[in-house]
Motif scaffolding. Structure first.
Motif, PDB file in Angstrom:
ATOM      1  N   GLY A 138       8.521   0.353   6.874  1.00  0.00           N
ATOM      2  CA  GLY A 138       8.141   1.456   5.901  1.00  0.00           C
ATOM      3  C   GLY A 138       7.707   2.647   6.472  1.00  0.00           C
ATOM      4  O   GLY A 138       8.285   2.993   7.892  1.00  0.00           O
ATOM      5  N   TYR A 139       6.684   3.249   6.169  1.00  0.00           N
ATOM      6  CA  TYR A 139       6.429   4.567   6.770  1.00  0.00           C
ATOM      7  C   TYR A 139       4.694   4.677   6.418  1.00  0.00           C
ATOM      8  O   TYR A 139       4.309   5.401   5.415  1.00  0.00           O
ATOM      9  CB  TYR A 139       6.887   5.798   6.636  1.00  0.00           C
ATOM     10  CG  TYR A 139       6.611   6.942   7.564  1.00  0.00           C
ATOM     11  CD1 TYR A 139       6.919   6.824   8.841  1.00  0.00           C
ATOM     12  CD2 TYR A 139       5.676   8.123   6.790  1.00  0.00           C
ATOM     13  CE1 TYR A 139       6.709   8.096   9.782  1.00  0.00           C
ATOM     14  CE2 TYR A 139       5.702   9.002   7.867  1.00  0.00           C
ATOM     15  CZ  TYR A 139       5.855   9.056   9.196  1.00  0.00           C
ATOM     16  OH  TYR A 139       5.365  10.161  10.094  1.00  0.00           O
ATOM     17  N   GLU A 140       3.973   3.843   7.256  1.00  0.00           N
ATOM     18  CA  GLU A 140       2.682   3.955   7.132  1.00  0.00           C
ATOM     19  C   GLU A 140       1.798   5.094   6.761  1.00  0.00           C
ATOM     20  O   GLU A 140       0.876   5.311   6.148  1.00  0.00           O
ATOM     21  CB  GLU A 140       1.861   2.934   8.123  1.00  0.00           C
ATOM     22  CG  GLU A 140       0.556   2.834   7.781  1.00  0.00           C
ATOM     23  CD  GLU A 140      -0.072   2.011   6.563  1.00  0.00           C
ATOM     24  OE1 GLU A 140      -1.147   2.248   5.956  1.00  0.00           O
ATOM     25  OE2 GLU A 140       0.974   0.868   6.117  1.00  0.00           O
ATOM     26  N   ALA A 143       1.966   6.331   3.452  1.00  0.00           N
ATOM     27  CA  ALA A 143       1.602   5.296   2.314  1.00  0.00           C
ATOM     28  C   ALA A 143       0.231   5.539   1.519  1.00  0.00           C
ATOM     29  O   ALA A 143      -0.822   6.229   2.091  1.00  0.00           O
ATOM     30  CB  ALA A 143       1.791   3.934   2.871  1.00  0.00           C
ATOM     31  N   PRO A 144       0.092   4.980   0.229  1.00  0.00           N
ATOM     32  CA  PRO A 144       1.149   4.134  -0.497  1.00  0.00           C
ATOM     33  C   PRO A 144       1.968   5.045  -1.450  1.00  0.00           C
ATOM     34  O   PRO A 144       1.852   6.175  -1.532  1.00  0.00           O
ATOM     35  CB  PRO A 144       0.083   3.604  -1.314  1.00  0.00           C
ATOM     36  CG  PRO A 144      -1.302   4.292  -1.608  1.00  0.00           C
ATOM     37  CD  PRO A 144      -1.321   5.007  -0.465  1.00  0.00           C
ATOM     38  N   TYR A 145       3.054   4.387  -1.911  1.00  0.00           N
ATOM     39  CA  TYR A 145       4.074   4.943  -2.410  1.00  0.00           C
ATOM     40  C   TYR A 145       4.162   4.557  -3.894  1.00  0.00           C
ATOM     41  O   TYR A 145       4.085   3.160  -4.288  1.00  0.00           O
ATOM     42  CB  TYR A 145       5.413   4.687  -1.966  1.00  0.00           C
ATOM     43  CG  TYR A 145       5.573   5.064  -0.588  1.00  0.00           C
ATOM     44  CD1 TYR A 145       5.704   6.615  -0.028  1.00  0.00           C
ATOM     45  CD2 TYR A 145       5.040   4.317   0.586  1.00  0.00           C
ATOM     46  CE1 TYR A 145       5.862   6.867   1.238  1.00  0.00           C
ATOM     47  CE2 TYR A 145       5.159   4.852   1.989  1.00  0.00           C
ATOM     48  CZ  TYR A 145       5.634   6.298   2.123  1.00  0.00           C
ATOM     49  OH  TYR A 145       5.523   6.652   3.456  1.00  0.00           O
ATOM     50  N   PRO A 160       6.011  -5.096   4.973  1.00  0.00           N
ATOM     51  CA  PRO A 160       5.513  -3.905   4.966  1.00  0.00           C
ATOM     52  C   PRO A 160       5.677  -3.152   3.776  1.00  0.00           C
ATOM     53  O   PRO A 160       4.576  -2.268   3.444  1.00  0.00           O
ATOM     54  CB  PRO A 160       5.956  -3.317   6.229  1.00  0.00           C
ATOM     55  CG  PRO A 160       6.324  -4.472   7.081  1.00  0.00           C
ATOM     56  CD  PRO A 160       6.843  -5.669   5.928  1.00  0.00           C
ATOM     57  N   GLU A 163       3.216  -3.890   0.909  1.00  0.00           N
ATOM     58  CA  GLU A 163       1.948  -3.606   1.366  1.00  0.00           C
ATOM     59  C   GLU A 163       1.858  -1.993   1.196  1.00  0.00           C
ATOM     60  O   GLU A 163       0.729  -1.732   0.875  1.00  0.00           O
ATOM     61  CB  GLU A 163       1.732  -3.929   2.852  1.00  0.00           C
ATOM     62  CG  GLU A 163       1.436  -5.597   2.872  1.00  0.00           C
ATOM     63  CD  GLU A 163       1.184  -5.769   4.374  1.00  0.00           C
ATOM     64  OE1 GLU A 163       1.467  -5.026   5.253  1.00  0.00           O
ATOM     65  OE2 GLU A 163       1.223  -7.007   4.706  1.00  0.00           O
ATOM     66  N   GLN A 164       2.755  -1.385   1.383  1.00  0.00           N
ATOM     67  CA  GLN A 164       2.720   0.067   1.266  1.00  0.00           C
ATOM     68  C   GLN A 164       3.156   0.845  -0.167  1.00  0.00           C
ATOM     69  O   GLN A 164       3.075   1.855  -0.556  1.00  0.00           O
ATOM     70  CB  GLN A 164       3.854   0.879   2.195  1.00  0.00           C
ATOM     71  CG  GLN A 164       3.275   0.598   3.676  1.00  0.00           C
ATOM     72  CD  GLN A 164       4.338   0.974   4.648  1.00  0.00           C
ATOM     73  OE1 GLN A 164       5.203   2.135   4.366  1.00  0.00           O
ATOM     74  NE2 GLN A 164       4.411   0.494   5.576  1.00  0.00           N
ATOM     75  N   LYS A 166       2.278   1.326  -4.169  1.00  0.00           N
ATOM     76  CA  LYS A 166       0.951   1.270  -4.850  1.00  0.00           C
ATOM     77  C   LYS A 166       0.909   0.163  -6.089  1.00  0.00           C
ATOM     78  O   LYS A 166       1.908  -0.448  -6.302  1.00  0.00           O
ATOM     79  CB  LYS A 166       0.947   2.801  -5.600  1.00  0.00           C
ATOM     80  CG  LYS A 166       0.507   4.002  -4.798  1.00  0.00           C
ATOM     81  CD  LYS A 166       0.311   5.151  -5.704  1.00  0.00           C
ATOM     82  CE  LYS A 166      -0.039   6.397  -4.902  1.00  0.00           C
ATOM     83  NZ  LYS A 166       0.158   7.495  -5.722  1.00  0.00           N
TER      84      LYS A 166
END
Length: 214
Positions: A138-140, A143-145, A160, A163-164, A166
């Motif tokens: 992902g791209y922390e 985040a969140p998306y 990940p 977790e990222q 929404k």
């Protein structure tokens, strides 16, 4: 050349790939021929994947349409795309989330990332950020998306990405090696709900949370 997209969009609406009129409008706004290699421009408006280098492809028009439709993209949303490729799918998504929205797209091949960013900037898609890295993580930082989608098939849904996402968000990813299925994940009150949209065919998702033998 973009006029050539009209009959394709009309067919996709008739066949049920597109249910949301806004998806149809977005497809008609994005010049697909600007995203394909010079020697393949004459094939840009054929509903088929095309090679873009490094063993990667630009997805068929119906698949981009279907994924956008399933995700129910809305203006102002923040979206993570894993697998930028040539940037075409990101551009369609950018049209759907609008100027107040944001598309963060991650590409593992530096040359493809640079090429996509150049094309997106030239066409005025300033609401797209191109990152070169391992998209399976992902791209922390952003985040969140609201929405996450993956344009390559992995062995599983990367943790990940879940977790990222929404709470209330949607994640769409092809899963499998020889037989792949397009899986929609919805996160509701911390619970994960899955729905299978059938068999698809994508390039492999390579990375720490993807395949390691490609």
């Amino acid at each position: 050349m973009i006029e050539k997209m009209k009959p394709i969009v009309e067919r996709l609406m008739y066949e049920g790939y597109i249910k949301n009129k806004k998806v149809a409008e977005a497809l008609l706004k994005v010049p697909r021929h600007e995203f394909v290699p010079e020697d393949l421009k004459e094939y840009a408006y054929i509903d088929s994947p095309l090679e873009i280098g490094f063993g990667q492809t630009i997805s068929a028009i119906h698949m981009v349409a279907m994924m956008c439709d399933i995700l129910d993209l809305k203006e102002g949303q923040k979206v993570l795309e894993v697998g930028t490729g040539c940037g075409y799918h990101a551009a369609v998504t950018a049209e759907l989330v609008g100027k107040d929205g944001l598309v963060v797209t991650v590409e593992r091949f530096p040359e493809l990332a640079k090429r996509a960013e150049k094309t997106l900037r030239r066409l005025g898609y300033d609401n797209v950020i191109v990152i070169c890295g391992d998209g399976t993580l992902g791209y922390e930082p952003l985040a969140p998306y609201d929405r996450i989608y993956v344009t390559a098939a992995g062995p599983k849904v990367p943790r990940p990405l879940i977790e990222q996402l929404k709470d209330g968000g949607k994640l769409l990813i092809p899963v499998g090696r020889y037989v792949q299925h397009l899986i929609l994940i919805e996160k509701k009150d911390g619970k994960i709900i899955e729905k299978d949209f059938g068999e698809v065919s994508f390039v492999p998702l390579v990375g720490e949370e993807g395949w390691k033998d490609y």
